[in-house]
Design a protein around this motif. Structure first.
Motif, mmCIF file in Angstrom:
data_model
loop_
_atom_site.group_PDB
_atom_site.id
_atom_site.type_symbol
_atom_site.label_atom_id
_atom_site.label_comp_id
_atom_site.label_asym_id
_atom_site.label_seq_id
_atom_site.Cartn_x
_atom_site.Cartn_y
_atom_site.Cartn_z
ATOM 1 N N SER A 85 -5.505 8.041 6.994
ATOM 2 C CA SER A 85 -6.958 7.923 7.020
ATOM 3 C C SER A 85 -7.510 8.180 8.426
ATOM 4 O O SER A 85 -8.716 8.303 8.609
ATOM 5 N N LYS A 86 -6.632 8.279 9.416
ATOM 6 C CA LYS A 86 -7.065 8.597 10.785
ATOM 7 C C LYS A 86 -7.458 10.075 10.801
ATOM 8 O O LYS A 86 -6.630 10.925 10.505
ATOM 9 N N ASP A 87 -8.707 10.356 11.133
ATOM 10 C CA ASP A 87 -9.159 11.742 10.983
ATOM 11 C C ASP A 87 -9.790 12.352 12.224
ATOM 12 O O ASP A 87 -10.488 13.346 12.138
ATOM 13 N N ARG A 92 -4.744 14.221 15.183
ATOM 14 C CA ARG A 92 -4.032 15.417 14.733
ATOM 15 C C ARG A 92 -3.177 15.989 15.878
ATOM 16 O O ARG A 92 -2.003 16.313 15.699
ATOM 17 N N ASN A 105 -5.334 14.347 5.684
ATOM 18 C CA ASN A 105 -6.154 13.151 5.644
ATOM 19 C C ASN A 105 -6.175 12.521 4.261
ATOM 20 O O ASN A 105 -6.050 13.206 3.253
#
Length: 121
Positions: A85-87, A92, A105
């Motif tokens: 869920s880290k976007d 990245r 994601n």
């Protein structure tokens, strides 16, 4: 499409089941781990063809586990897809620096995951 042994790593039972069912329905054999520490141990003992791993987990997080797997002489060759869920773009970039092959994601895009899995055969 060849069948692969895929290690799915997530501390959420629901997420593990969703990813596992999707991959199983498409002919893959799935093994499961609940955190990064277990993922590193299973990568060494099971030598899966691919790993799909969450980032936010207890013990070792997905970034730490990926770094451990991709820097180990026995497991460096195993592609790791981080599913999280880290976007943020920095997440990245950090994932790729830790050795991840790809970054997806949540919520899970089934088609995108299957495309990556097929491409990494």
């Amino acid at each position: 499409m060849a069948s692969q042994k895929i290690l799915v790593v997530d501390d959420s039972l629901v997420q593990r089941l969703i990813v596992s069912e999707l991959l199983t329905l498409h002919g893959h054999r799935v093994i499961l781990a609940t955190d990064g520490r277990e993922a590193v141990a299973m990568a060494r003992s099971e030598l899966p063809d691919l790993i799909v791993m969450d980032v936010v987990m207890p013990n070792l997080n997905g970034f730490q586990a990926t770094r451990a797997i991709t820097s180990d002489e026995a497991t460096w060759h195993i592609p790791v897809i981080l599913l999280t869920s880290k976007d943020m773009e920095s997440d990245r970039v950090w994932a790729l620096r830790q050795g991840a092959t790809a970054f997806l994601n949540k919520p899970l895009d089934h088609a995108a995951l299957l495309e990556l899995v097929n491409r990494l055969e």
